[in-house]
Design a protein around this motif. Structure first.
Motif, PDB file in Angstrom:
ATOM      1  N   ALA A 317      44.626  47.773  51.396  1.00 18.33           N
ATOM      2  CA  ALA A 317      43.755  47.199  50.368  1.00 18.33           C
ATOM      3  C   ALA A 317      44.526  46.855  49.105  1.00 18.33           C
ATOM      4  N   ARG A 318      45.601  47.599  48.825  1.00 15.86           N
ATOM      5  CA  ARG A 318      46.375  47.357  47.597  1.00 15.86           C
ATOM      6  C   ARG A 318      46.998  45.953  47.576  1.00 15.86           C
ATOM      7  N   LYS A 319      47.167  45.379  48.754  1.00 10.79           N
ATOM      8  CA  LYS A 319      47.798  44.055  48.833  1.00 10.79           C
ATOM      9  C   LYS A 319      46.916  42.968  48.238  1.00 10.79           C
ATOM     10  N   GLY A 320      45.639  43.282  48.028  1.00 10.27           N
ATOM     11  CA  GLY A 320      44.736  42.279  47.474  1.00 10.27           C
ATOM     12  C   GLY A 320      44.738  42.218  45.964  1.00 10.27           C
ATOM     13  N   ALA A 321      45.553  43.028  45.302  1.00  9.96           N
ATOM     14  CA  ALA A 321      45.581  43.039  43.835  1.00  9.96           C
ATOM     15  C   ALA A 321      46.214  41.769  43.286  1.00  9.96           C
ATOM     16  N   ILE A 322      45.675  41.305  42.177  1.00 11.34           N
ATOM     17  CA  ILE A 322      46.209  40.140  41.470  1.00 11.34           C
ATOM     18  C   ILE A 322      46.729  40.610  40.117  1.00 11.34           C
ATOM     19  N   THR A 323      47.910  40.162  39.725  1.00 12.20           N
ATOM     20  CA  THR A 323      48.451  40.495  38.409  1.00 12.20           C
ATOM     21  C   THR A 323      48.413  39.270  37.505  1.00 12.20           C
ATOM     22  N   LEU A 324      47.819  39.438  36.334  1.00 11.67           N
ATOM     23  CA  LEU A 324      47.778  38.386  35.318  1.00 11.67           C
ATOM     24  C   LEU A 324      48.634  38.795  34.122  1.00 11.67           C
ATOM     25  N   HIS A 325      49.177  37.821  33.417  1.00 16.38           N
ATOM     26  CA  HIS A 325      49.857  38.069  32.149  1.00 16.38           C
ATOM     27  C   HIS A 325      49.178  37.196  31.100  1.00 16.38           C
ATOM     28  N   ILE A 326      48.513  37.838  30.159  1.00 10.83           N
ATOM     29  CA  ILE A 326      47.689  37.139  29.185  1.00 10.83           C
ATOM     30  C   ILE A 326      48.431  37.056  27.855  1.00 10.83           C
ATOM     31  N   GLU A 327      48.531  35.859  27.347  1.00 15.81           N
ATOM     32  CA  GLU A 327      49.192  35.677  26.062  1.00 15.81           C
ATOM     33  C   GLU A 327      48.262  36.167  24.952  1.00 15.81           C
ATOM     34  N   SER A 328      48.772  37.118  24.152  1.00 13.95           N
ATOM     35  CA  SER A 328      47.952  37.743  23.131  1.00 13.95           C
ATOM     36  C   SER A 328      48.502  37.474  21.739  1.00 13.95           C
ATOM     37  N   GLY A 344      35.263  37.981  50.045  1.00 10.89           N
ATOM     38  CA  GLY A 344      34.570  36.705  50.174  1.00 10.89           C
ATOM     39  C   GLY A 344      34.562  35.870  48.920  1.00 10.89           C
ATOM     40  N   TYR A 345      35.252  36.351  47.858  1.00 10.93           N
ATOM     41  CA  TYR A 345      35.225  35.607  46.597  1.00 10.93           C
ATOM     42  C   TYR A 345      35.741  34.180  46.778  1.00 10.93           C
ATOM     43  N   TRP A 346      36.827  34.024  47.559  1.00  9.50           N
ATOM     44  CA  TRP A 346      37.426  32.690  47.747  1.00  9.50           C
ATOM     45  C   TRP A 346      36.843  31.935  48.931  1.00  9.50           C
ATOM     46  N   GLN A 347      35.845  32.502  49.562  1.00  6.89           N
ATOM     47  CA  GLN A 347      35.267  31.857  50.747  1.00  6.89           C
ATOM     48  C   GLN A 347      34.654  30.505  50.373  1.00  6.89           C
ATOM     49  N   THR A 348      34.859  29.523  51.208  1.00  8.80           N
ATOM     50  CA  THR A 348      34.332  28.178  50.965  1.00  8.80           C
ATOM     51  C   THR A 348      32.817  28.230  50.782  1.00  8.80           C
ATOM     52  N   GLY A 349      32.359  27.623  49.735  1.00  6.95           N
ATOM     53  CA  GLY A 349      30.925  27.569  49.468  1.00  6.95           C
ATOM     54  C   GLY A 349      30.400  28.721  48.633  1.00  6.95           C
ATOM     55  N   ASN A 350      31.224  29.744  48.424  1.00  5.98           N
ATOM     56  CA  ASN A 350      30.784  30.879  47.607  1.00  5.98           C
ATOM     57  C   ASN A 350      30.826  30.495  46.129  1.00  5.98           C
ATOM     58  N   ALA A 381      36.474  47.735  48.396  1.00  3.92           N
ATOM     59  CA  ALA A 381      36.522  46.718  49.454  1.00  3.92           C
ATOM     60  C   ALA A 381      35.165  46.086  49.756  1.00  3.92           C
ATOM     61  N   ASP A 382      34.107  46.879  49.745  1.00  2.73           N
ATOM     62  CA  ASP A 382      32.800  46.343  50.128  1.00  2.73           C
ATOM     63  C   ASP A 382      31.840  46.225  48.946  1.00  2.73           C
ATOM     64  N   LEU A 383      32.360  46.321  47.727  1.00  2.91           N
ATOM     65  CA  LEU A 383      31.495  46.242  46.552  1.00  2.91           C
ATOM     66  C   LEU A 383      31.510  44.839  45.960  1.00  2.91           C
ATOM     67  N   PRO A 384      30.351  44.297  45.614  1.00  2.03           N
ATOM     68  CA  PRO A 384      30.278  42.976  44.982  1.00  2.03           C
ATOM     69  C   PRO A 384      30.598  43.072  43.492  1.00  2.03           C
ATOM     70  N   LEU A 385      31.861  43.372  43.190  1.00  6.85           N
ATOM     71  CA  LEU A 385      32.257  43.732  41.837  1.00  6.85           C
ATOM     72  C   LEU A 385      33.676  43.254  41.568  1.00  6.85           C
TER      73      LEU A 385
END
Length: 576
Positions: A317-328, A344-350, A381-385
């Motif tokens: 599950a850890r492989k699904g993490a996204i890292t952002l760098h925000i200019e502050s 399912g966030y990136w699922q077509t039509g979602n 993994a199964d939370l809509p959050l």
């Protein structure tokens, strides 16, 4: 063989559900409450969920077996321990005033049932007002249990199991409220009661407890007489033939009054919330109940009370993490954060928009802590959050300070807008929650209390909830505020923020508050102090005190409690 079989039944009852009415008695009270409600959309909701509600009404007994050290005293009030014998009218009903007789820690052993009912009633009113129906039904189940407990005669007396009688009548607790009930009382014998609106839950429960303790001498006398007839054999038919005719009418009366009182509190809460209309066909979900172990017979191991998540599942599950760098601009640098998106966030039509939880790390940490040290990714993994893991940029305590820069400004004016413009989020109060551990527990409450219009809920694990009070934690504070240390330290205090929000007219309109702490944690006392203060002010909250210390195994386990709390408060995903 009859005697042996009945002995085994009694052993099972004692092992499984003897803390109050037992599973059957709490079921009866819950069903009677539904049958007692006047016709309305509330009654329609309760009828639809009657079986679920009746089963869930025993949940607090399972919860105390988790164990939660703060839970036991919520089920009773040992009346004589307050110094007025069986006259409960002399016990102060104000929580601050009663502590002059029995301080907070003593109350946890003497009993806190009336103030627990008020707290759960407040949580129910809030859930109904905000139309959070899953949470409302969870609070109804909890309210049912504590109200049912108040109607048990032996939950109102110091002689709660006949152990103080001469000679001892030990075991009467289970004989009266569990064994006799299951042996002799069918639901068909019980009658619904009349609903009366209640403006003061604490006063109502004190009146109920007074009626309960008044029945104790009658039950004890019947037990003594029955034991004499049966030569002390409380498992014999001779004993039950003598005990039941005197005790059964009392049990029936207390059960019927319990159902009527619970229905009255439900109707009162619904009225106080503005009589909201539940959605048609709404069904409660077991996953909304806080995690708790199942009852099992003595000697058996209960099944896991939380879903088992393997190390392999956590790593995958850890492989699904996204890292952002925000200019502050506030901090003058690029600031990293980790983001988890729901399945399912990136699922077509979602095109759904999701609620967001900001999950804060502790001192000496960074934004990857929750990813590396716990099964966070797998639990989500199964939370809509959507979950965002910010970086504190040092031990900033998530504040603005000379030592660590304008972190709070970064969070409020840069991080949150960036998240909400990058991802499909619910850009409303009910779409945001914040939680954290230790330093992050303070940060979660601090940020939510400073922004009550932006956050619906805040959760603290082992949090520094008395930051800003007493002697500063110098190794942190002096780095944050090299000059004017004491004064600047006090400006971030949690309790004045709560007082400011509680001072507004009407019920508590700040964020929903959850906190827990390990009983071996060095921060446990300040968390107990916070529970005491919130009870004194009548502010609804959720608090638990589990086994454990200030360690990652503790936070790994109880993150799932935070997620359960969060999902009961944030909005469900909505279409764009």
């Amino acid at each position: 063989m009859k005697k042996l079989a009945f002995s085994l039944l009694a052993t099972f009852v004692l092992a499984s559900a003897s803390h109050a009415w037992g599973g059957v008695g709490h079921t009866y009270v819950a069903k009677l409450a539904v049958d007692s409600l006047p016709p309305s959309s509330l009654k329609t909701l309760m009828i639809l969920n009657k079986d679920w509600f009746a089963a869930a009404s025993s949940h607090p007994d399972r919860w105390r077996n988790r164990p939660d050290s703060a839970e036991a005293g919520r089920h009773f009030l040992d009346g004589e321990r307050f110094g007025f014998g069986s006259d409960l009218s002399k016990i102060p009903q104000d929580f601050a005033a009663v502590q002059k007789i029995s301080d907070y820690m003593k109350l946890r052993s003497d009993g806190m049932n009336p103030w627990t009912v008020r707290r759960i009633y407040g949580l129910l009113v809030r859930a109904l007002k905000e139309r959070r129906w899953d949470d409302a039904l969870v609070q109804v189940a909890y309210l049912s249990h504590y109200v049912g407990d108040a109607h048990v005669p032996f939950h109102a007396t110091e002689n709660y199991d006949g152990q103080l009688s001469e000679p001892s009548q030990k075991g009467i607790h289970a004989r009266f409220e569990s064994v006799m009930l299951e042996k002799s009382i069918a639901y068909s014998e019980l009658k619904p009661g009349k609903v009366r609106l209640m403006s003061d839950p604490v006063a109502a429960i004190f009146s109920i407890l007074q009626a309960s303790i008044n029945e104790v001498p009658v039950i004890l006398a019947a037990d003594k007489k029955a034991q004499a007839a049966a030569s002390g054999d409380t498992f014999s038919e001779t004993y039950w033939s003598a005990f039941t005719p005197a005790a059964k009418p009392i049990a029936i009366k207390r059960l019927e009054m319990g159902g009527a009182a619970l229905a009255s509190l439900l109707e009162s809460a619904w009225n106080e919330a503005g009589r909201p209309t539940p959605p048609a066909g709404f069904a409660a979900k077991n996953r909304s109940l806080p995690y708790a172990p199942e009852f099992v017979p003595r000697g058996q191991t209960p099944p896991p009370f939380m879903p088992v998540v393997t190390a392999e599942q956590k790593n995958a599950a850890r492989k699904g993490a996204i890292t952002l760098h925000i200019e502050s601009d506030a901090l003058g640098k690029f600031v990293p954060c980790t983001v988890f998106l729901p399945k399912g966030y990136w699922q077509t039509g979602n095109q759904k928009r999701y609620p967001v939880l900001y999950l804060l790390h502790g001192a000496f940490g960074k934004h990857t802590d929750w990813l590396k040290n716990a099964g966070t990714a797998a639990y989500l993994a199964d939370l809509p959050l959507i979950v965002v893991l910010p970086d504190s940029q040092g031990d900033s305590f998530y504040q603005n300070s000379p030592g660590f820069g304008k972190w709070q400004s970064y969070f409020e004016k840069e991080l949150m807008p960036e998240v909400e413009s990058t991802f499909r989020t619910i850009k409303k109060r009910e779409g945001r929650a914040v939680a954290g551990l230790s330093m992050g527990g303070y940060g979660a409450w601090h940020l939510a209390l400073d922004n009550p219009a932006k956050f619906c809920a805040a959760a603290s694990l082992s949090g520094v909830v008395e930051w800003g009070e007493g002697k500063p934690i110098l190794n942190f504070v002096q780095k944050m505020f090299p000059t004017n240390t004491d004064a600047l330290y006090a400006t971030g205090a949690i309790w004045p923020k709560i007082q400011a929000l509680a001072g507004r007219s009407g019920p508590w309109d700040g964020p929903a508050l959850y906190f827990d702490c390990g009983k071996d944690d060095f921060l446990i006392q300040m968390n107990r102090d916070m529970e005491r203060r919130l009870l004194e002010r009548g502010i609804p909250f959720e608090f638990a005190e589990f086994d454990g210390a200030h360690t990652w195994p503790y936070w790994d386990e109880h993150l799932r409690d935070v997620l359960n709390f969060t999902m009961r408060h944030v909005a469900q995903p909505t279409e764009k």
